[in-house]
Design an enzyme around this catalytic site. Sequence first.
Site: not given
Ligand code: GDP
Ligand code: IMO
Ligand code: MG
Length: 425
Positions: A13, A128, A16, A223, A299, A412, A40-41
């Site tokens: 998270d 998850t 990416k 991840q 969530g 942002g 979840g990207h």
């Molecule tokens: P990922 O799994 O690495 O793609 O990251 P996630 O999407 O799960 O979580 C990143 C969260 O931060 C998302 O809600 C993005 O929309 C948000 N986000 C990404 N870059 C920025 C940033 O520079 N600033 C802010 N405020 N939000 C960001």
């Molecule tokens: P992105 O690509 C954050 C975590 C789960 C749990 C552990 C094992 O969005 O960064 P799993 O369901 O994979 O067997 O769970 O890994 N986990 C993540 N945490 N971002 C993710 O993906 C994750 N994918 C798995 O929360 O702790």
């Molecule tokens: Mg994510």
Amino acid sequence: MPAIAIIGAQWGDEGKGKIVDLLAENVDVVVRFSGGNNAGHTVVNQFGQFRMHLIPSGIFHPNVICIIGNGVVIDPAQLLKEIDALKESGIEARNLYISDRAHLIMPYHILQDGLEEEARGSRAIGTTRKGVGPAFTDKTARMGIRICDLLDAGDFRKRLSFVLEYKNRVLTRLYDVQPLSVDELCETFAHFRERLAPFVRQTDAIAREALSEGRKVLLEGAQGTMLDLDYGTYPYVTSAVSGAVSLGLGMAPTSIEQVVGVFKAYITRVGGGPMPSELHDDCSEMLRERGHEYGTTTGRPRRCGWFDAVVGRYAAEVNGVTGVALTKFDILDTFETVKICTAYELDGSTWKKPPASSELLERCKPVYEEMPGWQTPTDRIRRLEDLPRQARDYVRRIEQLIDCPVSLVSVGAAREQTIPVRKIV
Ligand code: GDP
Ligand code: IMO
Ligand code: MG
């Protein structure tokens, strides 16, 4: 042969999705090469806000080929849901290809994921529950069912009957739940076959050909390094190798020209397991609320803490990071002071690398360095020199501590909320 890997350098998270959507503008192919729909990207662009679970975040660029590589485990129902949701928003998955070698997440994997978590009790991983772990387990146990098996109804039934005989024994005898029916699964999967077959290709060959023609390929990691099966906080990790640039795609390691490590300006984690610089005070609440730190897939509230430079340097080394994408920088805008964890203290000694044992890491105490905050909004800033001095100092200090140059600072969620520092593509 220019391939650029985008990898999560913390606990997932890191942002990416935003970085891939941004960089995809200048590439020809984007590939998801690991994980499953546990990822979840989030992408925010002119088409809206999207949560991508399996489809590469490059899909918003109509000329980019998007590949779900053989290193990904695919839940067909979830993939179709994602394809349909995109279509409703006006995005056609026209250039989406799925590897014929990718393994399927089957309904029994999802059941097993939940049952295994229940059985772990207080030692639950906090998965998850998408069936990702059991699907990767079956892949290595040579019990998996692949996309190429799905394509032929007869082969699929044969393979499923063989595997389900064993699975049903586990489900009924170990967990005391109802067995699954071959006929019912075959019926459900006939629909998946019909809808997914047009997307299936030998994607490894497509990627290699693109590289040999000098086209640019972006590898979208899922991840993060600390969730990596080998390098992460075992057993509180996910099942795929995600940190070290895994070749769930079929290309030579030498084709990777750059590795962009995505780091949040602080850290978060969802699920169980150690996290030395985790906060349990008002700062944690501030980070969570300002950063909307709730899981994109489940969530769940994310655990929050100060930037951990021990993890940062380790992730940079393990992945061979050539440039850092420092995200969510704007979330720190209101803090009077910001801290960075520069080492761990454990039983009187100082650790500069995370120990392998999660039990030891759990007992590590963070050693902090405190810096003045900038207390100025940065979300509209587009040039490094326009950042307040304290903010630039923070960026520079992170570069020093993890021994890696920063290539961009994200201020942002939207594409344009980016401060480019060094050219990536
Ligand atoms: P990922 O799994 O690495 O793609 O990251 P996630 O999407 O799960 O979580 C990143 C969260 O931060 C998302 O809600 C993005 O929309 C948000 N986000 C990404 N870059 C920025 C940033 O520079 N600033 C802010 N405020 N939000 C960001
Ligand atoms: P992105 O690509 C954050 C975590 C789960 C749990 C552990 C094992 O969005 O960064 P799993 O369901 O994979 O067997 O769970 O890994 N986990 C993540 N945490 N971002 C993710 O993906 C994750 N994918 C798995 O929360 O702790
Ligand atoms: Mg994510």
